[in-house]
Design a protein around this motif. Sequence first.
Motif, PDB file in Angstrom:
ATOM      1  N   GLN A 195       0.833  -1.198   0.000  1.00  0.00           N
ATOM      2  CA  GLN A 195       0.000   0.000   0.000  1.00  0.00           C
ATOM      3  C   GLN A 195       0.869   1.250   0.000  1.00  0.00           C
ATOM      4  N   PRO A 196       0.332   2.358  -0.487  1.00  0.00           N
ATOM      5  CA  PRO A 196       1.083   3.623  -0.411  1.00  0.00           C
ATOM      6  C   PRO A 196       1.536   3.899   1.016  1.00  0.00           C
ATOM      7  N   GLY A 197       2.778   4.334   1.129  1.00  0.00           N
ATOM      8  CA  GLY A 197       3.369   4.559   2.439  1.00  0.00           C
ATOM      9  C   GLY A 197       4.088   3.354   3.002  1.00  0.00           C
ATOM     10  N   GLY A 198       3.951   2.213   2.352  1.00  0.00           N
ATOM     11  CA  GLY A 198       4.583   0.997   2.832  1.00  0.00           C
ATOM     12  C   GLY A 198       6.041   0.883   2.434  1.00  0.00           C
ATOM     13  N   SER A 199       6.648  -0.230   2.815  1.00  0.00           N
ATOM     14  CA  SER A 199       8.072  -0.457   2.583  1.00  0.00           C
ATOM     15  C   SER A 199       8.312  -1.837   1.986  1.00  0.00           C
ATOM     16  N   ARG A 207      13.893   8.465   0.555  1.00  0.00           N
ATOM     17  CA  ARG A 207      12.963   7.343   0.723  1.00  0.00           C
ATOM     18  C   ARG A 207      13.636   5.995   0.482  1.00  0.00           C
ATOM     19  N   ASN A 209      11.234   2.905   1.321  1.00  0.00           N
ATOM     20  CA  ASN A 209      10.260   3.334   2.309  1.00  0.00           C
ATOM     21  C   ASN A 209       9.325   4.373   1.701  1.00  0.00           C
ATOM     22  N   ASN A 210       8.178   4.553   2.357  1.00  0.00           N
ATOM     23  CA  ASN A 210       7.190   5.530   1.906  1.00  0.00           C
ATOM     24  C   ASN A 210       6.917   5.371   0.409  1.00  0.00           C
ATOM     25  N   LEU A 211       6.658   4.149   0.010  1.00  0.00           N
ATOM     26  CA  LEU A 211       6.417   3.872  -1.401  1.00  0.00           C
ATOM     27  C   LEU A 211       5.142   4.557  -1.884  1.00  0.00           C
ATOM     28  N   GLN A 212       5.199   4.981  -3.121  1.00  0.00           N
ATOM     29  CA  GLN A 212       4.089   5.687  -3.748  1.00  0.00           C
ATOM     30  C   GLN A 212       3.687   4.976  -5.041  1.00  0.00           C
ATOM     31  N   ASP A 248       6.052   4.625  -7.888  1.00  0.00           N
ATOM     32  CA  ASP A 248       7.197   3.718  -7.755  1.00  0.00           C
ATOM     33  C   ASP A 248       6.903   2.344  -8.353  1.00  0.00           C
ATOM     34  N   SER A 305      -3.482   0.912  -3.386  1.00  0.00           N
ATOM     35  CA  SER A 305      -4.397   0.720  -2.264  1.00  0.00           C
ATOM     36  C   SER A 305      -5.552  -0.185  -2.673  1.00  0.00           C
TER      37      SER A 305
END
Length: 113
Positions: free
Chosen positions: A13-17, A66, A83-86, A89, A113
């Motif tokens: 999910q967005p924000g994940g790593s 990131r 980190n903080n994947l969007q 990416d 998401s």
Amino acid sequence: QVQVAESGGGLVQPGGSLRLSCAGSGIGFSIYAMGWYRQAPGKQREWVTTITRSGSTTYTDSVKGRFTVSRDNAKNTAYLQMNNLQPEDTALYYCRPLGTGYWGQGTQVTVSS
């Protein structure tokens, strides 16, 4: 026979790593700078980051702060901590010992998401 193998991709999910690995066989990574690249659907492959033999790093602007590249020469492996994947990416991620033509099959990273 030289092999380069990326692993560690997945759906996040967005924000994940995620942490990607790049393992080599038949080639000693320690004598090469290592590069990570990515290719999004419908786009050209782009450079993401490089780590030199001595551990110096450079990043494309969009991932600075990131992503972190590292290497473990004893394990003949390079890593990419993301980190903080969007969603932007999302791509197939590859690594390559710089100056060689050895590419792996890539590992898919999907941020949704």
